[in-house]
Design a protein around this motif. Structure first.
Motif, PDB file in Angstrom:
ATOM      1  N   VAL A  59       0.837  -1.209   0.000  1.00 49.46           N
ATOM      2  CA  VAL A  59       0.000   0.000   0.000  1.00 49.46           C
ATOM      3  C   VAL A  59       0.868   1.255   0.000  1.00 49.46           C
ATOM      4  N   LYS A  60       1.885   1.265   0.850  1.00 46.99           N
ATOM      5  CA  LYS A  60       2.778   2.425   0.935  1.00 46.99           C
ATOM      6  C   LYS A  60       3.584   2.614  -0.351  1.00 46.99           C
ATOM      7  N   ILE A  61       4.090   1.507  -0.899  1.00 47.94           N
ATOM      8  CA  ILE A  61       4.904   1.591  -2.108  1.00 47.94           C
ATOM      9  C   ILE A  61       4.076   2.105  -3.285  1.00 47.94           C
ATOM     10  N   LEU A  62       2.847   1.620  -3.402  1.00 46.67           N
ATOM     11  CA  LEU A  62       1.980   2.047  -4.506  1.00 46.67           C
ATOM     12  C   LEU A  62       1.749   3.558  -4.469  1.00 46.67           C
ATOM     13  N   LEU A  63       1.420   4.078  -3.296  1.00 48.50           N
ATOM     14  CA  LEU A  63       1.180   5.515  -3.179  1.00 48.50           C
ATOM     15  C   LEU A  63       2.465   6.301  -3.402  1.00 48.50           C
ATOM     16  N   TYR A  64       3.580   5.773  -2.933  1.00 49.14           N
ATOM     17  CA  TYR A  64       4.881   6.426  -3.139  1.00 49.14           C
ATOM     18  C   TYR A  64       5.216   6.516  -4.627  1.00 49.14           C
ATOM     19  N   ALA A  68       3.135   6.579  -7.117  1.00 52.06           N
ATOM     20  CA  ALA A  68       2.242   7.579  -7.707  1.00 52.06           C
ATOM     21  C   ALA A  68       2.732   8.991  -7.408  1.00 52.06           C
ATOM     22  N   HIS A  69       3.174   9.248  -6.189  1.00 52.69           N
ATOM     23  CA  HIS A  69       3.693  10.570  -5.816  1.00 52.69           C
ATOM     24  C   HIS A  69       4.932  10.921  -6.638  1.00 52.69           C
ATOM     25  N   VAL A  70       5.855   9.988  -6.732  1.00 55.90           N
ATOM     26  CA  VAL A  70       7.109  10.240  -7.453  1.00 55.90           C
ATOM     27  C   VAL A  70       6.831  10.542  -8.928  1.00 55.90           C
ATOM     28  N   LEU A  71       5.975   9.738  -9.546  1.00 55.08           N
ATOM     29  CA  LEU A  71       5.690   9.921 -10.972  1.00 55.08           C
ATOM     30  C   LEU A  71       5.075  11.293 -11.247  1.00 55.08           C
ATOM     31  N   ILE A  72       4.222  11.755 -10.343  1.00 50.45           N
ATOM     32  CA  ILE A  72       3.585  13.062 -10.549  1.00 50.45           C
ATOM     33  C   ILE A  72       4.545  14.206 -10.221  1.00 50.45           C
ATOM     34  N   TYR A 125       1.603   7.662 -17.332  1.00 55.47           N
ATOM     35  CA  TYR A 125       2.091   7.677 -15.956  1.00 55.47           C
ATOM     36  C   TYR A 125       1.250   8.615 -15.082  1.00 55.47           C
ATOM     37  N   LEU A 126       0.963   9.789 -15.604  1.00 59.95           N
ATOM     38  CA  LEU A 126       0.207  10.771 -14.830  1.00 59.95           C
ATOM     39  C   LEU A 126      -1.220  10.289 -14.562  1.00 59.95           C
ATOM     40  N   SER A 127      -1.913   9.849 -15.594  1.00 57.10           N
ATOM     41  CA  SER A 127      -3.323   9.468 -15.439  1.00 57.10           C
ATOM     42  C   SER A 127      -3.476   8.271 -14.501  1.00 57.10           C
ATOM     43  N   SER A 128      -2.614   7.263 -14.633  1.00 55.65           N
ATOM     44  CA  SER A 128      -2.709   6.094 -13.752  1.00 55.65           C
ATOM     45  C   SER A 128      -2.364   6.456 -12.307  1.00 55.65           C
ATOM     46  N   SER A 129      -1.382   7.336 -12.119  1.00 52.50           N
ATOM     47  CA  SER A 129      -1.024   7.786 -10.761  1.00 52.50           C
ATOM     48  C   SER A 129      -2.156   8.588 -10.134  1.00 52.50           C
ATOM     49  N   LEU A 130      -2.822   9.396 -10.932  1.00 52.35           N
ATOM     50  CA  LEU A 130      -3.948  10.199 -10.426  1.00 52.35           C
ATOM     51  C   LEU A 130      -5.100   9.310  -9.976  1.00 52.35           C
ATOM     52  N   ILE A 131      -5.337   8.221 -10.684  1.00 50.81           N
ATOM     53  CA  ILE A 131      -6.390   7.279 -10.280  1.00 50.81           C
ATOM     54  C   ILE A 131      -6.055   6.675  -8.917  1.00 50.81           C
ATOM     55  N   VAL A 132      -4.794   6.309  -8.720  1.00 44.84           N
ATOM     56  CA  VAL A 132      -4.358   5.737  -7.437  1.00 44.84           C
ATOM     57  C   VAL A 132      -4.569   6.738  -6.305  1.00 44.84           C
ATOM     58  N   ILE A 133      -4.135   7.974  -6.529  1.00 41.82           N
ATOM     59  CA  ILE A 133      -4.253   9.004  -5.480  1.00 41.82           C
ATOM     60  C   ILE A 133      -5.710   9.317  -5.189  1.00 41.82           C
ATOM     61  N   LEU A 174      -2.047  19.099  -8.782  1.00 43.11           N
ATOM     62  CA  LEU A 174      -0.836  19.311  -9.575  1.00 43.11           C
ATOM     63  C   LEU A 174      -0.770  18.335 -10.745  1.00 43.11           C
ATOM     64  N   GLY A 175      -1.030  17.054 -10.440  1.00 43.79           N
ATOM     65  CA  GLY A 175      -0.980  16.024 -11.475  1.00 43.79           C
ATOM     66  C   GLY A 175      -1.997  16.259 -12.573  1.00 43.79           C
ATOM     67  N   SER A 176      -3.190  16.735 -12.200  1.00 39.38           N
ATOM     68  CA  SER A 176      -4.231  17.031 -13.192  1.00 39.38           C
ATOM     69  C   SER A 176      -3.783  18.155 -14.125  1.00 39.38           C
ATOM     70  N   TYR A 177      -3.132  19.152 -13.550  1.00 40.22           N
ATOM     71  CA  TYR A 177      -2.609  20.259 -14.380  1.00 40.22           C
ATOM     72  C   TYR A 177      -1.498  19.769 -15.307  1.00 40.22           C
TER      73      TYR A 177
END
Length: 408
Positions: free
Chosen positions: A106-111, A113-117, A158-166, A189-192
């Protein structure tokens, strides 16, 4: 305080990896290939004997079957690298399942997503200069935001998939208000950043994924009402941007300063039907049974696209890529992967993470239908999303068992 420092250190290391990955080397291979190939070979060594589930095996064989097409004869090193790229997802799946627990996953997945954005931030602020450009947007008089990546489509996926996770964590995550606020800021930020890629495929992935993640879980009336509201808001936002943003309007309507865009890959979205027909006909008119079963490879497909459409590109469709490049067997293996993957995770539908998987699954299918391709960090993100429903259910059963033991 320690957790904040640790988070910042991991964030910096993640950005450093992405920055290095996007650089070119002088030896003919990209820096990304130089480090990815040894990593994938290591994973192959670790998990080759532990491919448990049918959907993982189908994906593994789908990657391996590429060695039977003509690219192996033309460019054996390049095709071997391509085989490893497509092998990343089954290797990640097998390694994570056997070595990572749910809480850490769970932590790695969110991490991730944060890094990619957040890796886009220094490029958006002008602190770092992009080493690659998006030619389709350049024809419209603007440069797409691609951050440390090689092209706009990679960046948008990368952005769209990370945004879904967040977005999923904002709605369902058991996190503090401060951390939820941080996620909300990163989401904005990621949406922009996604908007500034000017890639419609990325917009599509986010809209589909967000729609599913935010869908009310029980009441049918609420679901219908929600659907009407979301579709109405989406329509109004799109129409607003079309009216006020010239670049956005041109990307939606396939217009450019140089004409219709039929001489450029990135501005020929309406030409996808021609790409699809070319790919299908290449397979249908196979020279012999071998090519009918195992395909022609990527290089032959690009040659045929150039002959018929004046562009050296793929099919812009993952399933037609599989058919033309890897033949009927490759197409069936990819199809079976998606069928058995859904069947596998449907048995864990009681998990809250099943909704995240469903959002990924449908948006990924949409991506395959309109674009296709594999990206290693997207595969890593996908592996955690796929496995979390099972991890969650297994963790719940362990908790219930321990609780019963304490009571008795």
């Amino acid at each position: 305080m320690k957790s904040i420092v640790r988070y910042c250190i991991f964030l910096f290391l993640g950005f450093l990896l992405l920055y290095i990955d996007g650089q070119d080397s002088d030896g003919g291979m990209s820096v990304g290939q130089i480090w990815k190939i040894p990593v994938l070979l290591f994973l192959l060594y670790k998990v080759i004997l532990h491919l448990r589930h049918k959907f993982i095996k189908f994906r593994f064989w789908y990657a391996l079957i590429k060695i039977f097409n003509r690219d192996t004869i033309i460019n054996i090193v390049g095709n071997a690298s391509n085989v490893l790229r497509f092998m990343a997802l089954p290797l990640f799946l097998s390694y994570i399942e056997n070595n990572v627990k749910k809480d850490k996953a769970v932590k790695i997945l969110l991490y991730i997503a944060h890094v990619l954005i957040l890796s886009f931030l220094p490029y958006s602020l002008g602190l770092l200069e992009q080493t690659h450009s998006y030619i389709g947007a350049d024809l419209l008089g603007v440069e797409s935001l691609i951050g440390p990546f090689l092209n706009a489509h990679t960046a948008a996926v990368y952005l769209s998939s990370s945004l879904i996770v967040i977005l999923f964590y904002i709605r369902f995550g058991k996190i503090s208000k401060e951390y939820k606020l941080l996620n909300f800021i990163i989401f904005l930020l990621g949406s922009y950043f996604l908007y500034e890629t000017y890639v419609r495929t990325g917009y599509l992935i986010l809209v589909i994924g967000a729609f599913i993640v935010l869908l009310p879980r029980k009441s049918l009336l609420k679901q219908i009402t929600y659907g009407i509201i979301v579709l109405s808001i989406s329509y109004l936002l799109i129409m607003h941007f079309i009216q006020t943003e010239e670049v956005f309007r041109q990307r939606i309507y396939e217009q450019s300063d140089t004409g219709s865009g039929n001489n450029n890959e990135e501005v020929t979205g309406s030409g996808r039907i021609f790409f699809w027909i070319t790919s299908y006909n290449l397979w249908k008119n196979s020279d012999d049974a071998w090519h009918y079963l195992f395909g022609y490879g990527y290089n032959r497909l690009k040659e045929q696209q150039f002959i018929e459409n004046d562009l050296r590109i793929g099919s812009h469709n993952g399933f037609l890529d599989a058919l033309s490049q890897n033949g009927l067997i490759g197409f069936l293996l990819l199809l079976l992967f998606y069928i058995y993957l859904f069947k596998y995770n449907y048995s864990y539908r009681r998990s809250k993470y099943y909704l995240l998987f469903l959002a990924w699954y449908i948006s990924n299918l949409s991506f395959q239908l309109v674009q296709g391709g594999v990206f290693i960090f997207y595969d890593l993100l996908s592996a955690f999303i796929i496995l979390l429903p099972k991890m969650d259910i297994a963790d719940s059963k362990k908790y219930i068992t321990i609780k019963k033991r304490k009571v008795s």
